[in-house]
Write a protein that holds these residues in place. Sequence first.
Motif, PDB file in Angstrom:
ATOM      1  N   ASP A 130       0.865  -0.793   0.071  1.00 52.57           N
ATOM      2  CA  ASP A 130       0.192   0.101   0.041  1.00 52.57           C
ATOM      3  C   ASP A 130       0.560   1.163   0.442  1.00 52.57           C
ATOM      4  O   ASP A 130       1.962   1.139   0.479  1.00 52.57           O
ATOM      5  CB  ASP A 130      -0.942  -0.420   1.349  1.00 52.57           C
ATOM      6  N   ASP A 131      -0.131   1.649   0.131  1.00 49.06           N
ATOM      7  CA  ASP A 131       1.444   3.913  -0.130  1.00 49.06           C
ATOM      8  C   ASP A 131       2.277   3.758   0.813  1.00 49.06           C
ATOM      9  O   ASP A 131       3.187   4.575   1.103  1.00 49.06           O
ATOM     10  CB  ASP A 131      -0.062   5.161  -0.256  1.00 49.06           C
ATOM     11  N   ALA A 132       0.946   3.754   2.205  1.00 46.59           N
ATOM     12  CA  ALA A 132       2.081   3.601   3.512  1.00 46.59           C
ATOM     13  C   ALA A 132       2.863   3.330   3.341  1.00 46.59           C
ATOM     14  O   ALA A 132       4.313   3.399   3.842  1.00 46.59           O
ATOM     15  CB  ALA A 132       1.269   3.250   5.110  1.00 46.59           C
ATOM     16  N   THR A 133       3.171   1.626   3.119  1.00 41.92           N
ATOM     17  CA  THR A 133       4.945   0.527   2.989  1.00 41.92           C
ATOM     18  C   THR A 133       4.986   1.365   2.018  1.00 41.92           C
ATOM     19  O   THR A 133       6.292   1.656   1.848  1.00 41.92           O
ATOM     20  CB  THR A 133       3.599  -0.679   2.669  1.00 41.92           C
ATOM     21  N   ARG A 134       4.797   1.705   0.374  1.00 42.57           N
ATOM     22  CA  ARG A 134       5.672   2.222  -0.514  1.00 42.57           C
ATOM     23  C   ARG A 134       6.319   3.778  -0.182  1.00 42.57           C
ATOM     24  O   ARG A 134       7.370   3.295  -0.374  1.00 42.57           O
ATOM     25  CB  ARG A 134       4.816   2.559  -1.263  1.00 42.57           C
ATOM     26  N   GLY A 135       5.762   4.045   0.896  1.00 37.44           N
ATOM     27  CA  GLY A 135       5.998   4.910   1.361  1.00 37.44           C
ATOM     28  C   GLY A 135       7.455   5.091   2.139  1.00 37.44           C
ATOM     29  O   GLY A 135       8.679   5.808   2.014  1.00 37.44           O
ATOM     30  N   THR A 136       7.384   4.578   3.206  1.00 37.84           N
ATOM     31  CA  THR A 136       8.666   4.326   3.983  1.00 37.84           C
ATOM     32  C   THR A 136       9.194   3.428   3.147  1.00 37.84           C
ATOM     33  O   THR A 136      11.182   3.409   3.681  1.00 37.84           O
ATOM     34  CB  THR A 136       8.011   2.778   5.443  1.00 37.84           C
ATOM     35  N   THR A 138      10.457   3.198  -0.046  1.00 36.36           N
ATOM     36  CA  THR A 138      11.685   4.835  -0.045  1.00 36.36           C
ATOM     37  C   THR A 138      11.800   5.655   0.465  1.00 36.36           C
ATOM     38  O   THR A 138      13.205   6.081   0.039  1.00 36.36           O
ATOM     39  CB  THR A 138      10.162   5.619  -0.910  1.00 36.36           C
ATOM     40  N   ARG A 139      11.353   6.218   0.897  1.00 42.06           N
ATOM     41  CA  ARG A 139      12.405   7.354   2.085  1.00 42.06           C
ATOM     42  C   ARG A 139      13.213   6.605   3.058  1.00 42.06           C
ATOM     43  O   ARG A 139      14.982   7.245   2.766  1.00 42.06           O
ATOM     44  CB  ARG A 139      10.850   6.919   3.256  1.00 42.06           C
ATOM     45  N   LYS A 140      13.558   4.985   3.291  1.00 41.11           N
ATOM     46  CA  LYS A 140      14.557   4.913   4.067  1.00 41.11           C
ATOM     47  C   LYS A 140      16.227   4.211   2.654  1.00 41.11           C
ATOM     48  O   LYS A 140      17.040   4.215   3.519  1.00 41.11           O
ATOM     49  CB  LYS A 140      14.424   3.671   4.595  1.00 41.11           C
ATOM     50  N   SER A 141      15.647   4.176   1.904  1.00 34.87           N
ATOM     51  CA  SER A 141      15.774   3.331   0.591  1.00 34.87           C
ATOM     52  C   SER A 141      16.928   4.953   0.110  1.00 34.87           C
ATOM     53  O   SER A 141      17.736   4.712   0.257  1.00 34.87           O
ATOM     54  CB  SER A 141      15.145   3.267  -0.502  1.00 34.87           C
ATOM     55  N   ARG A 142      15.881   5.637  -0.221  1.00 33.88           N
ATOM     56  CA  ARG A 142      17.123   7.127  -0.089  1.00 33.88           C
ATOM     57  C   ARG A 142      17.962   7.474   0.869  1.00 33.88           C
ATOM     58  O   ARG A 142      18.625   8.051   0.258  1.00 33.88           O
ATOM     59  CB  ARG A 142      15.505   8.339  -0.688  1.00 33.88           C
ATOM     60  N   PRO A 159      20.483   0.213  -2.060  1.00 29.32           N
ATOM     61  CA  PRO A 159      19.766   0.225  -1.304  1.00 29.32           C
ATOM     62  C   PRO A 159      18.655  -0.831  -0.664  1.00 29.32           C
ATOM     63  O   PRO A 159      18.113  -1.274   0.821  1.00 29.32           O
ATOM     64  CB  PRO A 159      19.175   1.488  -2.070  1.00 29.32           C
ATOM     65  N   LEU A 160      17.771  -1.097  -2.043  1.00 33.37           N
ATOM     66  CA  LEU A 160      16.708  -2.160  -1.042  1.00 33.37           C
ATOM     67  C   LEU A 160      16.935  -3.463  -0.980  1.00 33.37           C
ATOM     68  O   LEU A 160      16.293  -4.187   0.746  1.00 33.37           O
ATOM     69  CB  LEU A 160      15.459  -2.455  -2.463  1.00 33.37           C
ATOM     70  N   ASP A 161      18.054  -3.236  -1.383  1.00 37.67           N
ATOM     71  CA  ASP A 161      18.400  -5.450  -0.341  1.00 37.67           C
ATOM     72  C   ASP A 161      19.097  -5.350   0.830  1.00 37.67           C
ATOM     73  O   ASP A 161      19.359  -5.489   1.993  1.00 37.67           O
ATOM     74  CB  ASP A 161      19.779  -5.863  -1.099  1.00 37.67           C
ATOM     75  N   ILE A 162      19.715  -3.612   1.043  1.00 35.22           N
ATOM     76  CA  ILE A 162      20.249  -3.310   2.269  1.00 35.22           C
ATOM     77  C   ILE A 162      19.363  -3.698   3.606  1.00 35.22           C
ATOM     78  O   ILE A 162      19.445  -3.861   4.613  1.00 35.22           O
ATOM     79  CB  ILE A 162      21.080  -2.408   2.656  1.00 35.22           C
ATOM     80  N   LEU A 163      18.029  -2.755   3.069  1.00 39.44           N
ATOM     81  CA  LEU A 163      17.067  -2.311   4.205  1.00 39.44           C
ATOM     82  C   LEU A 163      16.430  -4.060   4.161  1.00 39.44           C
ATOM     83  O   LEU A 163      15.812  -4.653   5.040  1.00 39.44           O
ATOM     84  CB  LEU A 163      15.668  -1.931   3.334  1.00 39.44           C
ATOM     85  N   MET A 164      16.072  -5.071   3.147  1.00 42.57           N
ATOM     86  CA  MET A 164      15.915  -6.069   3.230  1.00 42.57           C
ATOM     87  C   MET A 164      16.238  -6.812   4.415  1.00 42.57           C
ATOM     88  O   MET A 164      15.715  -8.427   4.622  1.00 42.57           O
ATOM     89  CB  MET A 164      15.381  -6.600   2.106  1.00 42.57           C
ATOM     90  N   PHE A 165      18.253  -7.163   4.058  1.00 43.43           N
ATOM     91  CA  PHE A 165      18.415  -8.241   4.957  1.00 43.43           C
ATOM     92  C   PHE A 165      18.465  -7.353   6.556  1.00 43.43           C
ATOM     93  O   PHE A 165      18.367  -8.286   7.401  1.00 43.43           O
ATOM     94  CB  PHE A 165      20.146  -7.841   3.982  1.00 43.43           C
ATOM     95  N   VAL A 166      18.976  -6.245   6.326  1.00 42.30           N
ATOM     96  CA  VAL A 166      18.725  -5.516   8.069  1.00 42.30           C
ATOM     97  C   VAL A 166      17.667  -5.987   8.331  1.00 42.30           C
ATOM     98  O   VAL A 166      17.163  -6.705   9.665  1.00 42.30           O
ATOM     99  CB  VAL A 166      18.852  -4.246   7.888  1.00 42.30           C
TER     100      VAL A 166
END
Length: 216
Positions: A130-136, A138-142, A159-166
């Motif tokens: 959803d938009d809330a998850t997508r926004g979170t 996107t913000r953290k990836s930036r 960045p997406l891999d870093i966020l997912m792994f952590v």
Amino acid sequence: MSGGRQTKQFGFGRIWRMTTPPRADSTRDRILEAGKAEFAQYGIAGARVDRIAKSAKTSKERVYAYFRSKEELYRFIAAQELDAVAEATRMDPTDLPGYAGRVHDYFTAHRDNLRLMRWGQLEFAGIGPDDATRGTVTRKSRQIRRAQREGHLDPSWDPLDILMFVNQLAMAWADQPDLAETAAPQARAAFLSERRAAIVAAVERLFPATHSTDTD
């Protein structure tokens, strides 16, 4: 229902929000608390609006006056939970080990909240975030990408891999409550402390902290 209202899109229907602040212990607040407990226990498909209304000491009609469907109520509550997690964990891309420890702390202390989010992932599978998850995300990836540009993180990682792994490492033990319960009650705090230390050490090896406090 007094006061105006506005809509906000969260990817699955529209969410109605009051434009005037609700009173303390208002009907709406009670509905949200009752809904949170109901969804955590039964999921979205298994949740019942009549039980939510009864727990909130109101009527089904009143629930539907605030939220047009059960799914809409869930989406609103899940978006609130995302905000609560972000506030409690405060991701600093230059200190991902510390962030992982805070995520572990939050979800081991709020397992009902974790269940609430997991139900959404299971039951809305195939619809997309959803938009809330997508926004979170996107913000953290930036934030991570900027830290890479500034030399705090290895730029070869996506960045997406870093966020997912952590996040997956951080939530590993929160996702295994039965294993955590194998420790004797008097040793459980020490057991979880050791698991937390292992998570922080694993993230430190992958993404060493540079100890900056810049989280903008």
